[in-house]
Design a protein around this motif. Sequence first.
Motif, PDB file in Angstrom:
ATOM      1  N   ALA A   1       6.018 -24.080   3.536  1.00  0.00           N
ATOM      2  CA  ALA A   1       4.568 -24.196   3.493  1.00  0.00           C
ATOM      3  C   ALA A   1       4.000 -23.187   2.500  1.00  0.00           C
ATOM      4  N   GLU A   2       2.910 -23.565   1.905  1.00  0.00           N
ATOM      5  CA  GLU A   2       2.263 -22.707   0.916  1.00  0.00           C
ATOM      6  C   GLU A   2       1.456 -21.616   1.611  1.00  0.00           C
ATOM      7  N   ILE A   3       1.550 -20.410   1.075  1.00  0.00           N
ATOM      8  CA  ILE A   3       0.805 -19.274   1.628  1.00  0.00           C
ATOM      9  C   ILE A   3      -0.649 -19.400   1.199  1.00  0.00           C
ATOM     10  N   PRO A   4      -1.574 -19.324   2.165  1.00  0.00           N
ATOM     11  CA  PRO A   4      -3.000 -19.384   1.799  1.00  0.00           C
ATOM     12  C   PRO A   4      -3.352 -18.246   0.835  1.00  0.00           C
ATOM     13  N   ARG A   5      -4.252 -18.520  -0.082  1.00  0.00           N
ATOM     14  CA  ARG A   5      -4.647 -17.542  -1.089  1.00  0.00           C
ATOM     15  C   ARG A   5      -5.173 -16.267  -0.422  1.00  0.00           C
ATOM     16  N   GLY A   6      -4.636 -15.123  -0.823  1.00  0.00           N
ATOM     17  CA  GLY A   6      -5.059 -13.828  -0.311  1.00  0.00           C
ATOM     18  C   GLY A   6      -4.463 -13.443   1.028  1.00  0.00           C
ATOM     19  N   ALA A   7      -3.685 -14.336   1.630  1.00  0.00           N
ATOM     20  CA  ALA A   7      -3.101 -14.058   2.943  1.00  0.00           C
ATOM     21  C   ALA A   7      -1.861 -13.183   2.807  1.00  0.00           C
ATOM     22  N   VAL A   8      -1.610 -12.386   3.838  1.00  0.00           N
ATOM     23  CA  VAL A   8      -0.426 -11.533   3.866  1.00  0.00           C
ATOM     24  C   VAL A   8       0.517 -12.098   4.928  1.00  0.00           C
ATOM     25  N   PRO A   9       1.693 -12.599   4.510  1.00  0.00           N
ATOM     26  CA  PRO A   9       2.637 -13.141   5.493  1.00  0.00           C
ATOM     27  C   PRO A   9       3.283 -12.021   6.308  1.00  0.00           C
ATOM     28  N   TRP A  10       3.839 -12.377   7.460  1.00  0.00           N
ATOM     29  CA  TRP A  10       4.410 -11.391   8.370  1.00  0.00           C
ATOM     30  C   TRP A  10       5.474 -10.541   7.698  1.00  0.00           C
ATOM     31  N   TYR A  11       6.282 -11.128   6.804  1.00  0.00           N
ATOM     32  CA  TYR A  11       7.387 -10.387   6.202  1.00  0.00           C
ATOM     33  C   TYR A  11       6.924  -9.380   5.147  1.00  0.00           C
ATOM     34  N   VAL A  12       5.661  -9.407   4.760  1.00  0.00           N
ATOM     35  CA  VAL A  12       5.102  -8.421   3.830  1.00  0.00           C
ATOM     36  C   VAL A  12       4.245  -7.392   4.586  1.00  0.00           C
ATOM     37  N   TRP A  13       3.825  -7.743   5.796  1.00  0.00           N
ATOM     38  CA  TRP A  13       2.921  -6.892   6.555  1.00  0.00           C
ATOM     39  C   TRP A  13       3.476  -5.488   6.790  1.00  0.00           C
ATOM     40  N   SER A  14       4.769  -5.343   6.987  1.00  0.00           N
ATOM     41  CA  SER A  14       5.333  -4.007   7.239  1.00  0.00           C
ATOM     42  C   SER A  14       5.029  -3.067   6.077  1.00  0.00           C
ATOM     43  N   GLN A  15       5.036  -3.578   4.859  1.00  0.00           N
ATOM     44  CA  GLN A  15       4.715  -2.753   3.685  1.00  0.00           C
ATOM     45  C   GLN A  15       3.238  -2.377   3.666  1.00  0.00           C
ATOM     46  N   VAL A  16       2.369  -3.318   4.024  1.00  0.00           N
ATOM     47  CA  VAL A  16       0.930  -3.055   4.086  1.00  0.00           C
ATOM     48  C   VAL A  16       0.667  -2.009   5.171  1.00  0.00           C
ATOM     49  N   TRP A  17       1.238  -2.214   6.344  1.00  0.00           N
ATOM     50  CA  TRP A  17       1.069  -1.300   7.472  1.00  0.00           C
ATOM     51  C   TRP A  17       1.559   0.104   7.108  1.00  0.00           C
ATOM     52  N   GLY A  18       2.674   0.163   6.400  1.00  0.00           N
ATOM     53  CA  GLY A  18       3.268   1.447   6.027  1.00  0.00           C
ATOM     54  C   GLY A  18       2.402   2.271   5.091  1.00  0.00           C
ATOM     55  N   LYS A  19       1.485   1.647   4.377  1.00  0.00           N
ATOM     56  CA  LYS A  19       0.594   2.384   3.464  1.00  0.00           C
ATOM     57  C   LYS A  19      -0.515   3.120   4.209  1.00  0.00           C
ATOM     58  N   TRP A  20      -0.760   2.747   5.452  1.00  0.00           N
ATOM     59  CA  TRP A  20      -1.772   3.427   6.259  1.00  0.00           C
ATOM     60  C   TRP A  20      -1.205   4.768   6.712  1.00  0.00           C
ATOM     61  N   PRO A  21      -1.874   5.876   6.398  1.00  0.00           N
ATOM     62  CA  PRO A  21      -1.336   7.201   6.731  1.00  0.00           C
ATOM     63  C   PRO A  21      -1.055   7.408   8.225  1.00  0.00           C
ATOM     64  N   GLU A  22      -1.772   6.724   9.096  1.00  0.00           N
ATOM     65  CA  GLU A  22      -1.594   6.896  10.542  1.00  0.00           C
ATOM     66  C   GLU A  22      -0.543   5.951  11.133  1.00  0.00           C
ATOM     67  N   SER A  23       0.062   5.119  10.302  1.00  0.00           N
ATOM     68  CA  SER A  23       0.963   4.085  10.829  1.00  0.00           C
ATOM     69  C   SER A  23       2.133   4.660  11.625  1.00  0.00           C
ATOM     70  N   GLY A  24       2.678   5.762  11.205  1.00  0.00           N
ATOM     71  CA  GLY A  24       3.812   6.349  11.914  1.00  0.00           C
ATOM     72  C   GLY A  24       3.427   7.097  13.177  1.00  0.00           C
ATOM     73  N   LYS A  25       2.154   7.301  13.395  1.00  0.00           N
ATOM     74  CA  LYS A  25       1.681   8.060  14.557  1.00  0.00           C
ATOM     75  C   LYS A  25       1.273   7.159  15.721  1.00  0.00           C
ATOM     76  N   GLN A  26       1.391   5.861  15.542  1.00  0.00           N
ATOM     77  CA  GLN A  26       0.964   4.912  16.570  1.00  0.00           C
ATOM     78  C   GLN A  26       2.111   4.615  17.526  1.00  0.00           C
ATOM     79  N   GLU A  27       1.771   4.338  18.786  1.00  0.00           N
ATOM     80  CA  GLU A  27       2.814   4.022  19.753  1.00  0.00           C
ATOM     81  C   GLU A  27       3.303   2.583  19.622  1.00  0.00           C
ATOM     82  N   PHE A  28       2.621   1.778  18.817  1.00  0.00           N
ATOM     83  CA  PHE A  28       3.070   0.414  18.560  1.00  0.00           C
ATOM     84  C   PHE A  28       3.369   0.288  17.075  1.00  0.00           C
TER      85      PHE A  28
END
Length: 163
Positions: A1-28
């Motif tokens: 299936a084609e990825i909707p324009r501007g959407a972030v698929p689940w397999y790329v989300w970990s990289q997006v999440w990792g750019k947030w400075p607080e990402s490693g401090k969360q319990e989830f």
Amino acid sequence: AEIPRGAVPWYVWSQVWGKWPESGKQEFGWQAAFKYIDELAGTPANGYVELPEFQVAFNLGSVFLSMFTWCEAARATYGEEEAAWKVLLGDESQDGIQLEHWETRIWNNYRPADGFAKASGQESFVYVDANSDGYISKAEFDNIFSECKRKREGEGGSQQEVA
């Protein structure tokens, strides 16, 4: 299936999440955040974080103030949770309040005092619908309704997940 324009698929989300400075401090982790955000904005989970979903997630922190002022106004009008629930539920199913009912019959009728800006109906609904099932249950409603009382009385309180 084609990825909707501007959407972030689940397999790329970990990289997006990792750019947030607080990402490693969360319990989830990034997986839980992705699942939660993917179900926001009144859309079913589809394996992508799209702009409307991200916008709702990004603004959730600021929604608390709107919810607090709504809660205070509702408390002044209806008193305690039971009376407010009966009136605001109206003819809705006992399963709870759906988004359309929340927006058109509850949130749109709320006018904050002193010209205070309020969150959108969708943002406020997502804030109250803690388990993201598309309904504001009695337990979720009671949680928000009692949260403003706890805050006013200085007992802390925060949005808590309701099973």
